[in-house]
Design a protein around this motif. Structure first.
Motif, mmCIF file in Angstrom:
data_model
loop_
_atom_site.group_PDB
_atom_site.id
_atom_site.type_symbol
_atom_site.label_atom_id
_atom_site.label_comp_id
_atom_site.label_asym_id
_atom_site.label_seq_id
_atom_site.Cartn_x
_atom_site.Cartn_y
_atom_site.Cartn_z
ATOM 1 N N LYS A 190 -6.210 10.795 -16.012
ATOM 2 C CA LYS A 190 -7.655 10.570 -16.072
ATOM 3 C C LYS A 190 -8.249 10.140 -14.739
ATOM 4 C CE LYS A 190 -9.102 8.401 -19.715
ATOM 5 N NZ LYS A 190 -9.468 7.318 -20.680
ATOM 6 N N TYR A 191 -7.511 9.325 -13.994
ATOM 7 C CA TYR A 191 -8.018 8.792 -12.735
ATOM 8 C C TYR A 191 -7.068 9.170 -11.599
ATOM 9 C CZ TYR A 191 -10.505 5.800 -16.055
ATOM 10 O OH TYR A 191 -11.264 5.331 -17.103
ATOM 11 N N ARG A 192 -7.646 9.608 -10.472
ATOM 12 C CA ARG A 192 -6.852 9.982 -9.300
ATOM 13 C C ARG A 192 -7.312 9.187 -8.085
ATOM 14 N NH1 ARG A 192 -8.503 13.386 -5.591
ATOM 15 N NH2 ARG A 192 -9.781 14.665 -6.991
ATOM 16 N N SER A 193 -6.337 8.645 -7.351
ATOM 17 C CA SER A 193 -6.694 7.957 -6.106
ATOM 18 C C SER A 193 -7.329 8.955 -5.146
ATOM 19 C CB SER A 193 -5.458 7.311 -5.474
ATOM 20 O OG SER A 193 -4.479 8.279 -5.145
ATOM 21 N N ASN A 194 -8.208 8.450 -4.277
ATOM 22 C CA ASN A 194 -8.995 9.357 -3.451
ATOM 23 C C ASN A 194 -9.074 8.869 -2.007
ATOM 24 O OD1 ASN A 194 -10.595 11.750 -3.279
ATOM 25 N ND2 ASN A 194 -12.423 10.475 -3.183
ATOM 26 N N ASN A 195 -10.132 8.169 -1.649
ATOM 27 C CA ASN A 195 -10.294 7.674 -0.279
ATOM 28 C C ASN A 195 -9.575 6.343 -0.122
ATOM 29 O OD1 ASN A 195 -11.907 9.798 0.707
ATOM 30 N ND2 ASN A 195 -13.726 8.901 -0.203
ATOM 31 N N ILE A 196 -8.322 6.390 0.268
ATOM 32 C CA ILE A 196 -7.500 5.192 0.383
ATOM 33 C C ILE A 196 -7.216 4.919 1.855
ATOM 34 C CG2 ILE A 196 -5.273 4.167 -0.198
ATOM 35 C CD1 ILE A 196 -7.214 4.489 -2.554
ATOM 36 N N THR A 197 -7.351 3.662 2.256
ATOM 37 C CA THR A 197 -7.192 3.306 3.660
ATOM 38 C C THR A 197 -5.899 2.549 3.959
ATOM 39 O OG1 THR A 197 -8.457 1.263 3.327
ATOM 40 C CG2 THR A 197 -9.682 3.233 4.011
ATOM 41 N N SER A 198 -5.183 2.100 2.918
ATOM 42 C CA SER A 198 -3.925 1.391 3.150
ATOM 43 C C SER A 198 -3.061 1.488 1.901
ATOM 44 C CB SER A 198 -4.177 -0.082 3.495
ATOM 45 O OG SER A 198 -4.656 -0.783 2.366
ATOM 46 N N TYR A 199 -1.775 1.247 2.066
ATOM 47 C CA TYR A 199 -0.873 1.277 0.921
ATOM 48 C C TYR A 199 -1.149 0.108 -0.021
ATOM 49 C CZ TYR A 199 1.525 4.533 4.016
ATOM 50 O OH TYR A 199 1.814 5.583 4.855
ATOM 51 N N SER A 200 -1.506 -1.032 0.543
ATOM 52 C CA SER A 200 -1.823 -2.178 -0.309
ATOM 53 C C SER A 200 -3.059 -1.892 -1.157
ATOM 54 C CB SER A 200 -2.038 -3.435 0.537
ATOM 55 O OG SER A 200 -3.099 -3.258 1.463
ATOM 56 N N GLN A 201 -4.018 -1.164 -0.599
ATOM 57 C CA GLN A 201 -5.197 -0.797 -1.380
ATOM 58 C C GLN A 201 -4.817 0.176 -2.507
ATOM 59 O OE1 GLN A 201 -8.167 1.958 0.210
ATOM 60 N NE2 GLN A 201 -9.791 0.542 -0.405
ATOM 61 N N LEU A 202 -3.892 1.084 -2.240
ATOM 62 C CA LEU A 202 -3.450 2.025 -3.264
ATOM 63 C C LEU A 202 -2.769 1.287 -4.415
ATOM 64 C CD1 LEU A 202 -3.095 4.892 -4.267
ATOM 65 C CD2 LEU A 202 -1.089 5.126 -2.783
ATOM 66 N N VAL A 203 -1.972 0.280 -4.096
ATOM 67 C CA VAL A 203 -1.330 -0.529 -5.135
ATOM 68 C C VAL A 203 -2.375 -1.279 -5.949
ATOM 69 C CG1 VAL A 203 0.135 -2.542 -5.549
ATOM 70 C CG2 VAL A 203 0.874 -0.784 -3.939
#
Length: 220
Positions: A190-203
């Motif tokens: 349902k949800y996909r990561s998109n504009n991510i600036t760091s791995y910690s933000q992705l987590v």
């Protein structure tokens, strides 16, 4: 780190396996820490999950050929261990081009042989930290043999028609999700990561989306 990490052109592979492009990756209140269309996107329905086990699923679309996936792998492992009950973390290899195909085949063989957990991080370390020549399926078979896997059995599974069928099906799902970069996280189809600036933000984004999905399912 850029949003997409790396991008590649679409290629046609063996047996008609058509491949896409890439290596690159709550509430409705005004105080939500992430914005739909920016850090993540809500995928159009009908939503398609990777599995049907009934649990909320967190899928990392990745490749052993992707340096960014190697860098993210320790964080992804911590994320997997920290997910709440009722949530399942899954890995989905992206066969985005001909160079990446051996890694996807290797993952399918490792998964069927039940050795992913003990080899996943090691493969990244050998390839990117120790600079082992892990580029071909033969190279990868040698790696798994060093981990105690029967080499002949590994090659049999990795090159089987069943592996090719799985590659095609999973590529179709990756394309449906609109994934064109790795690492990318998809929550419950349902949800996909998109504009991510760091791995910690992705987590952190993944954890937030998981809580949102659990809350929505709990309210049904």
């Amino acid at each position: 780190m850029s949003k997409r990490f790396v991008s590649m052109r679409m290629l046609a592979l063996l047996g008609g396996l058509v491949l896409a492009s890439a290596c690159s990756a709550a509430s409705n209140s005004a105080t939500a820490p992430y914005t739909n269309g920016d850090e993540y996107v809500t995928l159009p329905g009908p939503h398609q999950r990777y599995s049907n086990d009934g649990k909320v699923e967190v899928v990392e679309v990745f490749s052993y050929a992707c340096i960014h996936c190697a860098e993210f792998a320790p964080d992804a492992e911590k994320l997997r261990k920290a997910l709440p009950p009722g949530v399942k973390f899954k890995l989905l290899p992206a066969p985005f081009n001909q160079a990446w195909l051996p890694y996807a085949r290797a993952f399918y063989a490792a998964k069927q042989l039940g050795v992913v957990q003990q080899t996943h991080l090691k493969l990244f370390v050998e390839k990117f930290a120790q600079h082992y020549p892990l580029n071909s399926l033969d190279d990868l078979a040698d790696f798994y043999a060093r981990q105690g896997v029967n080499r002949a059995k590994f090659m049999q599974i990795a090159t089987s028609p069943e592996a090719t069928t799985a590659l095609k099906a999973d590529l179709a799902l990756i394309q449906k999700w609109g994934v064109d970069a790795t690492p990318t996280i998809v929550v419950d189809g349902k949800y996909r990561s998109n504009n991510i600036t760091s791995y910690s933000q992705l987590v952190a984004l993944t954890q937030w989306l998981v809580k949102r999905e659990l809350a929505e399912k709990g309210g049904k």
